[in-house]
Design a protein around this motif. Structure first.
Motif, PDB file in Angstrom:
ATOM      1  N   THR A 358       0.857  -1.181   0.000  1.00  0.00           N
ATOM      2  CA  THR A 358       0.000   0.000   0.000  1.00  0.00           C
ATOM      3  C   THR A 358       0.899   1.240   0.000  1.00  0.00           C
ATOM      4  N   THR A 359       0.536   2.199  -0.844  1.00  0.00           N
ATOM      5  CA  THR A 359       1.420   3.357  -1.062  1.00  0.00           C
ATOM      6  C   THR A 359       0.649   4.660  -0.876  1.00  0.00           C
ATOM      7  N   ALA A 360       1.405   5.741  -0.886  1.00  0.00           N
ATOM      8  CA  ALA A 360       0.806   7.067  -0.669  1.00  0.00           C
ATOM      9  C   ALA A 360      -0.252   7.403  -1.715  1.00  0.00           C
ATOM     10  N   THR A 361      -0.171   6.813  -2.893  1.00  0.00           N
ATOM     11  CA  THR A 361      -1.137   7.204  -3.925  1.00  0.00           C
ATOM     12  C   THR A 361      -2.545   6.686  -3.629  1.00  0.00           C
ATOM     13  N   SER A 362      -2.688   5.796  -2.650  1.00  0.00           N
ATOM     14  CA  SER A 362      -4.026   5.308  -2.292  1.00  0.00           C
ATOM     15  C   SER A 362      -4.657   6.124  -1.179  1.00  0.00           C
ATOM     16  N   THR A 363      -3.857   6.553  -0.201  1.00  0.00           N
ATOM     17  CA  THR A 363      -4.390   7.341   0.931  1.00  0.00           C
ATOM     18  C   THR A 363      -3.341   8.400   1.295  1.00  0.00           C
ATOM     19  N   ARG A 364      -3.185   9.369   0.404  1.00  0.00           N
ATOM     20  CA  ARG A 364      -2.065  10.316   0.515  1.00  0.00           C
ATOM     21  C   ARG A 364      -2.070  11.115   1.826  1.00  0.00           C
ATOM     22  N   LEU A 365      -3.244  11.546   2.259  1.00  0.00           N
ATOM     23  CA  LEU A 365      -3.261  12.402   3.456  1.00  0.00           C
ATOM     24  C   LEU A 365      -2.697  11.647   4.652  1.00  0.00           C
ATOM     25  N   ASP A 366      -3.111  10.416   4.816  1.00  0.00           N
ATOM     26  CA  ASP A 366      -2.640   9.619   5.957  1.00  0.00           C
ATOM     27  C   ASP A 366      -1.142   9.332   5.830  1.00  0.00           C
ATOM     28  N   PHE A 367      -0.707   8.977   4.636  1.00  0.00           N
ATOM     29  CA  PHE A 367       0.728   8.686   4.438  1.00  0.00           C
ATOM     30  C   PHE A 367       1.572   9.915   4.751  1.00  0.00           C
ATOM     31  N   GLU A 368       1.110  11.071   4.273  1.00  0.00           N
ATOM     32  CA  GLU A 368       1.913  12.289   4.499  1.00  0.00           C
ATOM     33  C   GLU A 368       1.885  12.690   5.963  1.00  0.00           C
ATOM     34  N   GLN A 369       0.693  12.600   6.569  1.00  0.00           N
ATOM     35  CA  GLN A 369       0.578  12.993   7.979  1.00  0.00           C
ATOM     36  C   GLN A 369       1.485  12.135   8.860  1.00  0.00           C
ATOM     37  N   ARG A 370       1.560  10.846   8.554  1.00  0.00           N
ATOM     38  CA  ARG A 370       2.358   9.954   9.404  1.00  0.00           C
ATOM     39  C   ARG A 370       3.769   9.737   8.861  1.00  0.00           C
ATOM     40  N   GLY A 371       4.082  10.351   7.721  1.00  0.00           N
ATOM     41  CA  GLY A 371       5.397  10.188   7.110  1.00  0.00           C
ATOM     42  C   GLY A 371       5.721   8.737   6.801  1.00  0.00           C
ATOM     43  N   LEU A 372       4.738   8.035   6.218  1.00  0.00           N
ATOM     44  CA  LEU A 372       4.908   6.593   6.012  1.00  0.00           C
ATOM     45  C   LEU A 372       5.659   6.274   4.727  1.00  0.00           C
TER      46      LEU A 372
END
Ligand code: PLP
Length: 403
Positions: A358-372
């Motif tokens: 699973t990558t940032a392009t699926s749930t970008r806000l969560d990925f960016e917020q958590r720096g995943l």
């Protein structure tokens, strides 16, 4: 029956369900959130209908299957606690969601309230209407557990709020959003509520009346174990009956005069005329299969398998489980301190173990917020055995040794 007898008979049931799933003999499938393994009755429903089409013709086969096709609406309605007239059968969850979303008559300045873990395709549609109609996107913050903060949601509602759009179980791990509490707020303020239940229906008990949503979008191929290219939309008759689909055809409406038409009054106005008939029958078989097992049993077994996997992964020093939420789903995500998610997925696949990334392009806000970084996603189902979880964890442990 004692608890031990209950557990023994459930284990026998799991053996039986696995025996009805040919894929269980060939792969360790931990990608039910991607596309599950269908059981034989689903594949048979599809193949039998394709053979009928081959023998007597597509239209004639659809006529012959009329009663069974009508039964699909009843099964789907029973699954989510709706009336059959509130169900539209469509190609996938995105099409279901889009038909609902683009039916809302947004005006410039209207606000859409959504969550941090909203799915990409939904957010892209928000961005589209922001650019073309001037709507505002308002992201409700998470609470301390990582779920949507329902009090913050309530505080953000104002008289320009036109829609609450929430993903029930996000694609990227663990979280189950508080759909029912969101529903209470939506009802209290009379705001339309669109719930993306693509990852929840089939693994959790989902009841549209209890949740109080106006629209619910679902796919066939994931936890429902149906065919690809199938999905459905629930549209509450009392609150969405006046909404016009974003586009119509001669199934959604009847051409009644040179400059007139009449829209179907039921949810089928969100469908197309042409459809994957065999797939619909397969979807119906998948829903019946889940109903026969019982959604409460499925939810219990999924919860047990997911907890078992999280505990096992927690025992691997190089691995961190990245799931959010107090009450968690069958989607388990993790990262490895040394090995990237894509490498892990490919390595596991070579060993007959299916997981996804699973990558940032699926749930970008969560990925960016958590720096995943990219995460490995292992999604379990009621079919998943302890032995399969051990195989996954052993394979991940071996990654350390390889380095
Ligand atoms: C939360 C969520 N919503 C919507 C979708 C889109 O579903 P579909 O591919 O059936 O359109 C997905 C797919 O992974 C998803 O995870």
């Amino acid at each position: 029956m004692s608890l031990r007898d209950d557990a023994r008979s459930l284990a026998q049931d799991v053996d039986r369900w696995r025996a009805q799933t040919p894929g269980c003999a060939t792969v360790v499938h931990l990608n039910h959130a991607g596309a599950s393994l269908s059981p034989v009755p689903v594949t048979s429903a599809i193949v039998d209908h394709l053979h009928l089409e081959e023998r007597i013709g597509g239209y004639e086969a659809a006529d012959a299957a009329h009663d069974r096709l009508e039964a699909v609406y009843r099964s789907v309605a029973r699954l989510v606690g709706a009336d059959p007239t509130e169900i539209a059968l469509v190609e996938n969850a995105t099409r279901a969601w889009d038909m609902a979303f683009y039916a809302v008559p947004f005006e410039p300045g209207d606000r859409i309230l959504t969550g941090v873990a909203e799915y990409a395709s939904n957010y892209l549609a928000f961005l589209h209407l922001k650019a073309t109609r001037g709507v505002q996107i308002v992201v409700v913050p998470d609470d301390a557990t990582g779920a949507m903060d329902v009090e913050a949601l309530e505080a953000l509602i104002d008289d320009r709020t036109r829609l609450i759009a929430v993903t029930h179980v996000p694609t990227n791990g663990g979280l189950i959003n508080p759909a029912e509490r969101v529903g209470e707020v939506a009802r209290r303020y009379g705001v339309l509520y669109l719930l993306d239940a693509c990852q929840s229906v089939g693994q959790l008990e989902v009841d549209v009346r209890r949740i109080g949503c106006d629209f619910l979008s679902v796919t066939g191929r994931k936890f429902l174990r149906g065919p690809r290219g199938t999905g459905f939309l629930y549209a509450r008759a009392s609150s969405t009956g006046e909404l016009h689909p974003p586009f119509i055809d001669l199934h959604a409406a009847t051409w009644t005069g040179a400059d007139r038409y009449e829209l179907r009054p039921d949810a089928r106005r969100f469908e197309n005329w042409e459809s994957y008939v065999a797939g619909r029958l397969g979807l119906g078989a998948a829903v019946d299969y889940a109903l026969d097992i019982g959604m409460a049993v499925i939810e219990h077994l999924v919860g047990q398998a997911a907890a078992g996997l999280r505990t096992r992964l927690a025992g691997l020093p190089a691995v961190t489980v990245m799931d959010k939420g107090a009450h968690r789903s069958g989607i388990v995500t993790f990262q490895h301190a040394q090995v990237g998610a894509l490498v892990i997925r490919d390595q596991l696949r070579a060993e007959g173990i299916n997981v996804s990334v699973t990558t940032a392009t699926s749930t970008r806000l969560d990925f960016e917020q958590r720096g995943l970084p990219d995460l490995v996603r292992a999604s379990v189902h009621y079919l998943t055995t302890d032995d399969e979880l051990d195989r996954l964890v052993d394979a991940v442990r071996k990654l350390d040794v390889l380095r």
